[in-house]
Motif scaffolding. Structure first.
Motif, PDB file in Angstrom:
ATOM      1  N   GLY A  70      51.171  42.186  62.271  1.00 26.91           N
ATOM      2  CA  GLY A  70      52.564  42.522  62.551  1.00 26.91           C
ATOM      3  C   GLY A  70      53.403  42.700  61.298  1.00 26.91           C
ATOM      4  O   GLY A  70      54.398  43.438  61.298  1.00 26.91           O
ATOM      5  N   LEU A  71      53.004  42.026  60.206  1.00 26.97           N
ATOM      6  CA  LEU A  71      53.753  42.158  58.954  1.00 26.97           C
ATOM      7  C   LEU A  71      53.675  43.568  58.374  1.00 26.97           C
ATOM      8  O   LEU A  71      54.508  43.960  57.564  1.00 26.97           O
ATOM      9  CB  LEU A  71      53.228  41.150  57.920  1.00 26.97           C
ATOM     10  CG  LEU A  71      53.599  39.680  58.146  1.00 26.97           C
ATOM     11  CD1 LEU A  71      52.890  38.798  57.140  1.00 26.97           C
ATOM     12  CD2 LEU A  71      55.110  39.479  58.057  1.00 26.97           C
ATOM     13  N   LYS A  72      52.644  44.315  58.773  1.00 21.37           N
ATOM     14  CA  LYS A  72      52.488  45.686  58.271  1.00 21.37           C
ATOM     15  C   LYS A  72      53.447  46.658  58.955  1.00 21.37           C
ATOM     16  O   LYS A  72      53.586  47.797  58.526  1.00 21.37           O
ATOM     17  CB  LYS A  72      51.054  46.169  58.476  1.00 21.37           C
ATOM     18  CG  LYS A  72      50.022  45.400  57.657  1.00 21.37           C
ATOM     19  CD  LYS A  72      48.650  46.026  57.776  1.00 21.37           C
ATOM     20  CE  LYS A  72      47.633  45.320  56.909  1.00 21.37           C
ATOM     21  NZ  LYS A  72      46.318  45.983  56.922  1.00 21.37           N
ATOM     22  N   PRO A  90      63.033  36.741  49.382  1.00 22.37           N
ATOM     23  CA  PRO A  90      62.389  37.662  48.428  1.00 22.37           C
ATOM     24  C   PRO A  90      60.898  37.361  48.272  1.00 22.37           C
ATOM     25  O   PRO A  90      60.497  36.218  48.111  1.00 22.37           O
ATOM     26  CB  PRO A  90      63.138  37.379  47.114  1.00 22.37           C
ATOM     27  CG  PRO A  90      63.705  36.005  47.265  1.00 22.37           C
ATOM     28  CD  PRO A  90      63.969  35.821  48.731  1.00 22.37           C
ATOM     29  N   VAL A  91      60.073  38.403  48.380  1.00 21.91           N
ATOM     30  CA  VAL A  91      58.621  38.257  48.252  1.00 21.91           C
ATOM     31  C   VAL A  91      58.106  39.364  47.344  1.00 21.91           C
ATOM     32  O   VAL A  91      58.484  40.534  47.500  1.00 21.91           O
ATOM     33  CB  VAL A  91      57.922  38.339  49.627  1.00 21.91           C
ATOM     34  CG1 VAL A  91      56.408  38.218  49.456  1.00 21.91           C
ATOM     35  CG2 VAL A  91      58.406  37.239  50.552  1.00 21.91           C
ATOM     36  N   SER A  92      57.234  38.998  46.417  1.00 20.54           N
ATOM     37  CA  SER A  92      56.695  39.999  45.491  1.00 20.54           C
ATOM     38  C   SER A  92      55.640  40.862  46.163  1.00 20.54           C
ATOM     39  O   SER A  92      55.061  40.471  47.187  1.00 20.54           O
ATOM     40  CB  SER A  92      56.075  39.296  44.275  1.00 20.54           C
ATOM     41  OG  SER A  92      54.919  38.573  44.660  1.00 20.54           O
ATOM     42  N   LYS A  93      55.380  42.001  45.567  1.00 20.08           N
ATOM     43  CA  LYS A  93      54.360  42.919  46.095  1.00 20.08           C
ATOM     44  C   LYS A  93      52.971  42.278  46.033  1.00 20.08           C
ATOM     45  O   LYS A  93      52.124  42.518  46.898  1.00 20.08           O
ATOM     46  CB  LYS A  93      54.378  44.224  45.294  1.00 20.08           C
ATOM     47  CG  LYS A  93      53.438  45.295  45.856  1.00 20.08           C
ATOM     48  CD  LYS A  93      53.535  46.574  45.057  1.00 20.08           C
ATOM     49  CE  LYS A  93      52.666  47.673  45.668  1.00 20.08           C
ATOM     50  NZ  LYS A  93      51.239  47.321  45.693  1.00 20.08           N
ATOM     51  N   VAL A  94      52.751  41.451  45.031  1.00 16.52           N
ATOM     52  CA  VAL A  94      51.454  40.781  44.876  1.00 16.52           C
ATOM     53  C   VAL A  94      51.171  39.880  46.077  1.00 16.52           C
ATOM     54  O   VAL A  94      50.053  39.859  46.615  1.00 16.52           O
ATOM     55  CB  VAL A  94      51.432  39.940  43.570  1.00 16.52           C
ATOM     56  CG1 VAL A  94      50.131  39.140  43.470  1.00 16.52           C
ATOM     57  CG2 VAL A  94      51.593  40.839  42.355  1.00 16.52           C
ATOM     58  N   VAL A  95      52.210  39.144  46.511  1.00 20.67           N
ATOM     59  CA  VAL A  95      52.053  38.249  47.670  1.00 20.67           C
ATOM     60  C   VAL A  95      51.775  39.057  48.927  1.00 20.67           C
ATOM     61  O   VAL A  95      50.891  38.719  49.723  1.00 20.67           O
ATOM     62  CB  VAL A  95      53.315  37.370  47.859  1.00 20.67           C
ATOM     63  CG1 VAL A  95      53.236  36.576  49.162  1.00 20.67           C
ATOM     64  CG2 VAL A  95      53.475  36.420  46.679  1.00 20.67           C
ATOM     65  N   MET A  96      52.528  40.137  49.130  1.00 25.46           N
ATOM     66  CA  MET A  96      52.340  40.967  50.321  1.00 25.46           C
ATOM     67  C   MET A  96      50.955  41.610  50.338  1.00 25.46           C
ATOM     68  O   MET A  96      50.311  41.691  51.384  1.00 25.46           O
ATOM     69  CB  MET A  96      53.419  42.047  50.390  1.00 25.46           C
ATOM     70  CG  MET A  96      54.805  41.522  50.703  1.00 25.46           C
ATOM     71  SD  MET A  96      54.895  40.536  52.225  1.00 25.46           S
ATOM     72  CE  MET A  96      54.432  41.754  53.447  1.00 25.46           C
ATOM     73  N   ASP A  97      50.492  42.053  49.158  1.00 23.14           N
ATOM     74  CA  ASP A  97      49.141  42.622  49.073  1.00 23.14           C
ATOM     75  C   ASP A  97      48.096  41.564  49.390  1.00 23.14           C
ATOM     76  O   ASP A  97      47.073  41.852  50.019  1.00 23.14           O
ATOM     77  CB  ASP A  97      48.899  43.193  47.668  1.00 23.14           C
ATOM     78  CG  ASP A  97      49.679  44.478  47.419  1.00 23.14           C
ATOM     79  OD1 ASP A  97      50.165  45.070  48.410  1.00 23.14           O
ATOM     80  OD2 ASP A  97      49.808  44.874  46.245  1.00 23.14           O
ATOM     81  N   GLY A  98      48.352  40.330  48.946  1.00 22.73           N
ATOM     82  CA  GLY A  98      47.440  39.226  49.229  1.00 22.73           C
ATOM     83  C   GLY A  98      47.358  38.923  50.711  1.00 22.73           C
ATOM     84  O   GLY A  98      46.270  38.690  51.252  1.00 22.73           O
ATOM     85  N   ILE A  99      48.515  38.942  51.393  1.00 23.91           N
ATOM     86  CA  ILE A  99      48.547  38.710  52.839  1.00 23.91           C
ATOM     87  C   ILE A  99      47.805  39.827  53.565  1.00 23.91           C
ATOM     88  O   ILE A  99      47.062  39.583  54.525  1.00 23.91           O
ATOM     89  CB  ILE A  99      50.003  38.608  53.346  1.00 23.91           C
ATOM     90  CG1 ILE A  99      50.679  37.354  52.781  1.00 23.91           C
ATOM     91  CG2 ILE A  99      50.042  38.570  54.882  1.00 23.91           C
ATOM     92  CD1 ILE A  99      52.165  37.259  53.069  1.00 23.91           C
ATOM     93  N   SER A 100      48.010  41.052  53.107  1.00 20.65           N
ATOM     94  CA  SER A 100      47.331  42.205  53.714  1.00 20.65           C
ATOM     95  C   SER A 100      45.818  42.090  53.566  1.00 20.65           C
ATOM     96  O   SER A 100      45.069  42.336  54.520  1.00 20.65           O
ATOM     97  CB  SER A 100      47.823  43.499  53.070  1.00 20.65           C
ATOM     98  OG  SER A 100      47.161  44.618  53.621  1.00 20.65           O
ATOM     99  N   THR A 101      45.377  41.685  52.382  1.00 26.55           N
ATOM    100  CA  THR A 101      43.944  41.505  52.139  1.00 26.55           C
ATOM    101  C   THR A 101      43.378  40.393  53.007  1.00 26.55           C
ATOM    102  O   THR A 101      42.291  40.526  53.587  1.00 26.55           O
ATOM    103  CB  THR A 101      43.686  41.184  50.646  1.00 26.55           C
ATOM    104  OG1 THR A 101      44.188  42.246  49.842  1.00 26.55           O
ATOM    105  CG2 THR A 101      42.201  41.010  50.371  1.00 26.55           C
ATOM    106  N   ALA A 102      44.127  39.281  53.105  1.00 30.74           N
ATOM    107  CA  ALA A 102      43.693  38.148  53.937  1.00 30.74           C
ATOM    108  C   ALA A 102      43.589  38.558  55.403  1.00 30.74           C
ATOM    109  O   ALA A 102      42.647  38.168  56.110  1.00 30.74           O
ATOM    110  CB  ALA A 102      44.665  36.979  53.783  1.00 30.74           C
TER     111      ALA A 102
END
Length: 353
Positions: A100-102, A294-306
């Motif tokens: 859902g975050l996507k 505020p969330v960095s792109k690195v964190v969001m990419d990490g969540i997406s990968t997970a």
């Protein structure tokens, strides 16, 4: 007479004891072993998807293929079944919630309303056409419906979300995901090859890709040659289809209840609570992350990968249920129905892009 009645009484006592006999306790070690088994194969599938050639197929399909091959050579690992089933069921639902975050609802509603109308038409056509062709070909109805939903909405994620609602077999879910990954990859590569020869602007090409391709990954792959603007509109069109997964699931729930209403033993349809989680995560990602939080792109990419990895682990559990002996006869007709629908959808979408 006395001995006969005593025998009947003893049989009743035995049945009563069997009913009272407690179920075998869950072995935590074996349960964790089953989960670890799916995670290890998922990691192998994920690593394989980084190899040139396999990178277009994606980790889900790679992991399913590995799981299917394992099943054919070594059989189903019965001792750790409980952990494997946990991965197949619970990981699947958890991954859908995180998925859902996507979905950025705010962007879709403010910038993609025109695309949303086309998305509704695409989903309706894909599902109805696949079902109709499936009936003509006398294909497995459950698998055909899964493929129709996967083609129309968002590939593996849509199949995973709809599967528990329509009571699909784990085997059908795994086969459906594998077929979607294969066909979607072929189509997305074909789009990139055709891109220089098509009389479409970058925006129109992006819309065409976004409303006709199967997975978000496929749209990203095909949309990249159109540049940043073409890719952005392609992903926006695709996100509209992801958003429509929510009402579609509720429509399917209503349809299943109507379908089972006439049966003597009406099948109880479990409410897909994970959809509520999907909606909440979509709202949270759309209106909180990056704004009040505020969330960095690195964190969001990490969540997406997970999210992808968890979904891949779930696919391993499903893939272990697939028997290749049944695959040839069971999957061929649904594949043909889905392939014809995808080709027609691609042609129609080209003219409405």
């Amino acid at each position: 007479m006395g001995s006969q009645s005593a025998r009947v009484l003893s049989l009743k006592e035995q049945k009563g004891q069997e009913q009272k006999r407690p179920e075998p306790k869950l072995d935590i070690g074996l349960w964790l072993g089953g989960i670890a088994f799916t995670v290890v194969i998922a990691a192998i599938g994920y690593a394989l998807s980084k190899v040139p050639g396999f990178d277009h197929v994606g980790p889900l399909a790679c992991a399913i293929v590995i799981a299917v091959i394992y099943r054919q050579f070594f059989g189903y690992p019965e001792k750790i079944r409980a952990g494997i089933q946990f991965s197949a069921k619970r990981f699947l639902r958890f991954a859908i919630i995180l998925y859902g975050l996507k979905l950025n609802i705010d962007i879709v509603l403010h910038q993609g309303l025109g695309l949303l109308a086309r998305d509704i038409g695409v989903i309706t056509f894909a599902i109805l056409a696949t079902i109709w062709l499936g009936k003509l070909l006398k294909a497995e109805s459950s698998l055909v419906l899964l493929l129709g939903v996967g083609t129309g909405v968002c590939g593996a994620a849509a199949i995973a979300a709809v599967s528990p609602i329509i009571k699909a077999k784990d085997e059908d879910t795994a086969i459906g995901v594998g077929i979607i990954a294969l066909v979607g990859t072929i189509f997305s590569i074909t789009y990139t090859i055709l891109r220089p020869f098509l009389p479409l602007s970058a925006i129109d090409y992006g819309i065409w890709s976004g409303i006709s391709l199967h997975e978000i990954a496929h749209v990203a792959l095909a949309g990249a040659p159109a540049g940043p603007d073409g890719l952005a509109i392609a992903l926006l069109a695709k996100l509209g289809r992801v958003l429509l997964l929510i009402p579609l699931c509720f429509i399917l729930m209503y349809w299943m209840k109507r379908k089972n209403a006439g049966e003597k033993e009406e099948t109880k349809i479990e409410f897909p609570w994970f959809l509520i989680g999907f909606i909440l995560m979509s709202l949270f990602g759309s209106y909180c992350l990056g704004k009040s939080i505020p969330v960095s792109k690195v964190v969001m990419d990490g969540i997406s990968t997970a999210t992808t990895f968890i979904l891949t682990s779930a696919m391993v559990g499903l893939g272990l249920n697939v028997s290749l002996r049944d695959l040839r006869t069971k999957a061929l007709r649904p594949l043909i129905a889905m392939l014809i629908t995808s080709i027609v959808l691609s042609v129609v979408a080209f003219f409405i892009a």
